[in-house]
Structure formats: structure tokens, C-alpha cells
Design an enzyme around this catalytic site. Sequence first.
Site, short mmCIF file in Angstrom:
data_model
loop_
_atom_site.label_atom_id
_atom_site.label_comp_id
_atom_site.label_asym_id
_atom_site.label_seq_id
_atom_site.Cartn_x
_atom_site.Cartn_y
_atom_site.Cartn_z
CG HIS A 1 -2.17 -0.93 0.99
ND1 HIS A 1 -2.93 -0.90 1.99
CD2 HIS A 1 -1.83 -2.27 0.23
CE1 HIS A 1 -3.26 -2.33 2.14
NE2 HIS A 1 -3.60 -2.54 1.16
CD GLU B 1 -2.15 4.19 3.02
OE1 GLU B 1 -3.85 5.25 2.78
OE2 GLU B 1 -1.64 3.35 2.34
CB CYS C 1 -5.70 -0.69 5.83
SG CYS C 1 -3.72 -1.14 5.42
CB CYS D 1 -1.13 1.30 6.22
SG CYS D 1 -1.38 0.89 4.61
#
Length: 158
Positions: free
Chosen positions: A52, A54, A82, A85
Site C-alpha cells: 500500500h 502508506e 488500514c 499500514c
Amino acid sequence: MTPEQQVRALRRADEVARRAMLMGRHPFGALLVAPDGESVLAEQGNIDTVNHAESTLARFAASNYPGGYLAKCTLVTTFEPCAMCAGTIYWAGIGRVVYGAEETALLALTGDHPENPTLSLPCRDVFAAGQRKVEVSGPVEAVAAEMIATHEGFWQSR
């Protein structure tokens, strides 16, 4: 970061998300902002369902900046981080998170899409379980609809 700085940074993160989407990736974007609230140290779009924006950015930050400095930095992201992350942000030592729209808004957009099976676990809960404080600002209502608009129609087309 001031509210005005947050809005500017979130709009730039959304530009990063749109670039990721043009490359066939999921439309998420993140920035690492210096302690001055203005200087962007790095930016990252989503790569895939495991890398991801992040978490990739947080790993980069941890590899390139000292912990004491990162504790004063802010990770700005289009959607609430999430659990994966948030954990990576925590372990990287980044001191603040600003996000545009909530995970619940993302769930409304993605439904049960197999490429983004969202978790009902707010980032604040993940951070609260740690021993070090991570400040969280979000959702930023002034731009939440803009972050959501980037995703409209995307998940149905995949």
C-alpha cells in the site's frame, strides 16, 4: 499542520493517487511531510494489495530518516490507513497521520471487492494499542468528498 496545510497536502496526495490509477494501480496516495508542515519529503502511490502507499512510504521513511526526526513528521494519506499500514507507520516511528476519508467510506465504495477486503479496524485503535503515541487527524471533512470521488466507479470497473 494547520487545517490549510492539511487540505493542500491531501489534495497533493490525491494527485499521487490519480497517477497510481493511471498506471493501473489502486487509487491511493500518501506523502511524508516534514516537521514544518509544508515540505514534502516523499510521496508514494499504491503498488498492489500488499504494498500500500502508506506502508511502502513508511518503510522508505524508516530507512532514510532518523527516528527522532520522523517523530516530528506527518504521513498524509487519502484514506484512513488500514491495520497493516497503521502498524507500519507505528513501527517506522512517524509521529502524526492525517487522512482524508474514513475506512468506512472506502468499504462503501469497494464492497467485498477481492482486491481490497477492508478491515473494520480504525487506525486510532491500532495506534492506541502501542506504547508510543501517534497523533491522528481525520477524516478531513473539507476534502473527504474529493478523496472519495477519485474512487467512484474504479472498483466496479475491475
